[in-house]
Scaffold this motif. Structure first.
Motif, PDB file in Angstrom:
ATOM      1  N   LYS A  16      43.566  24.159  10.212  1.00 13.39           N
ATOM      2  CA  LYS A  16      42.108  24.205  10.310  1.00 13.39           C
ATOM      3  C   LYS A  16      41.632  22.924  10.991  1.00 13.39           C
ATOM      4  O   LYS A  16      42.108  21.825  10.677  1.00 13.39           O
ATOM      5  N   ALA A  17      40.728  23.047  11.939  1.00 11.35           N
ATOM      6  CA  ALA A  17      40.186  21.886  12.640  1.00 11.35           C
ATOM      7  C   ALA A  17      39.402  21.014  11.671  1.00 11.35           C
ATOM      8  O   ALA A  17      38.771  21.502  10.730  1.00 11.35           O
ATOM      9  N   GLU A  18      39.448  19.723  11.918  1.00  8.59           N
ATOM     10  CA  GLU A  18      38.722  18.736  11.124  1.00  8.59           C
ATOM     11  C   GLU A  18      37.729  18.029  12.030  1.00  8.59           C
ATOM     12  O   GLU A  18      37.743  18.215  13.249  1.00  8.59           O
ATOM     13  N   ASP A  21      38.730  16.394  15.272  1.00  9.10           N
ATOM     14  CA  ASP A  21      39.202  17.293  16.335  1.00  9.10           C
ATOM     15  C   ASP A  21      38.078  17.715  17.282  1.00  9.10           C
ATOM     16  O   ASP A  21      38.334  18.416  18.267  1.00  9.10           O
ATOM     17  N   VAL A  25      38.464  19.854  20.808  1.00  9.67           N
ATOM     18  CA  VAL A  25      37.947  21.223  20.947  1.00  9.67           C
ATOM     19  C   VAL A  25      36.989  21.290  22.127  1.00  9.67           C
ATOM     20  O   VAL A  25      37.055  22.215  22.949  1.00  9.67           O
ATOM     21  N   THR A  67      37.680  27.218  13.394  1.00 10.57           N
ATOM     22  CA  THR A  67      38.437  26.678  14.516  1.00 10.57           C
ATOM     23  C   THR A  67      39.772  26.171  13.994  1.00 10.57           C
ATOM     24  O   THR A  67      39.836  25.527  12.948  1.00 10.57           O
ATOM     25  N   ILE A  69      43.616  24.320  15.176  1.00  9.82           N
ATOM     26  CA  ILE A  69      44.312  23.487  16.152  1.00  9.82           C
ATOM     27  C   ILE A  69      45.788  23.863  16.146  1.00  9.82           C
ATOM     28  O   ILE A  69      46.415  23.955  15.089  1.00  9.82           O
ATOM     29  N   GLU A  71      49.416  22.732  16.792  1.00  8.75           N
ATOM     30  CA  GLU A  71      50.171  21.486  16.854  1.00  8.75           C
ATOM     31  C   GLU A  71      51.662  21.777  16.965  1.00  8.75           C
ATOM     32  O   GLU A  71      52.140  22.776  16.439  1.00  8.75           O
ATOM     33  N   ARG A  77      48.424  17.753  19.361  1.00  8.18           N
ATOM     34  CA  ARG A  77      47.550  18.910  19.605  1.00  8.18           C
ATOM     35  C   ARG A  77      47.898  19.527  20.955  1.00  8.18           C
ATOM     36  O   ARG A  77      47.878  18.849  21.973  1.00  8.18           O
ATOM     37  N   MET A  80      44.149  25.385  20.931  1.00 10.39           N
ATOM     38  CA  MET A  80      43.192  25.684  19.871  1.00 10.39           C
ATOM     39  C   MET A  80      42.787  27.145  19.912  1.00 10.39           C
ATOM     40  O   MET A  80      42.927  27.833  20.922  1.00 10.39           O
ATOM     41  N   TRP A  82      39.427  29.449  18.364  1.00 12.23           N
ATOM     42  CA  TRP A  82      38.110  29.409  17.732  1.00 12.23           C
ATOM     43  C   TRP A  82      37.658  30.849  17.561  1.00 12.23           C
ATOM     44  O   TRP A  82      37.489  31.579  18.541  1.00 12.23           O
TER      45      TRP A  82
END
Length: 170
Positions: A16-18, A21, A25, A67, A69, A71, A77, A80, A82
């Protein structure tokens, strides 16, 4: 909404994007957008790209979206995904919507995009919808071919005509 997705390829995972990020994005979305517009628009992107990115990010906040990511094992990264929920423009049926998909250029053609689409489809099922809708620019021939190879079909065509030449506008 908190959907767990398992990336299907070895050596990569989705998380999960933080908050940290956000610039990654935005950079992914910028590159995706520029690949999707005709060359003359891409050349003038400095005039409009920030507005488009801000509008896209604002729209994502208004809809149920998540969103993720992509990796590698070294936590670098590499792409991505979304996803959001929307209503079908013709039937108003709830649909999952691919807001953004990106794989770094050096990794394209290695199955990572396909893996991300599989995750997008899984996201839809986990969110109780069995439709996935996406858009790609008419200039982005590789993306269009990629989606078609995965079974996606063209459904509508957006057409436009510039009514004034920007070079003569004062």
């Amino acid at each position: 909404m908190m959907t767990d997705l398992r990336f299907p390829g070895d050596g990569y995972k989705l998380r999960k994007a933080e908050n940290d990020d956000a610039s990654f994005v935005a950079d992914c979305m910028r590159e995706s957008i520029l690949l999707s517009v005709p060359d003359e628009e891409a050349e003038q992107s400095g005039l409009w790209i920030d507005d488009i990115l801000n509008a896209a990010l604002a729209a994502g906040k208004e809809m149920r979206s998540e969103t993720f990511i992509l990796e590698n094992d070294s936590k670098e990264r590499k792409g991505m995904l979304w996803m959001g929920m929307s209503k079908d423009q013709f039937t108003c049926e709830e649909t999952g919507y691919l807001l953004g998909l990106f794989v770094k250029e050096e990794l394209r053609g290695k199955g990572l995009g396909k893996g991300l689409i599989e995750c997008a489809e899984d996201w839809c099922r986990k969110n109780d919808t069995f439709l996935l809708t996406l858009n790609t620019g008419s200039a982005n021939f590789p993306a269009k071919k990629f989606y078609e190879c995965l079974g996606y079909k063209e459904r509508s065509v957006v057409m436009r005509k510039r009514l004034i030449d920007d070079r003569t506008r004062k």
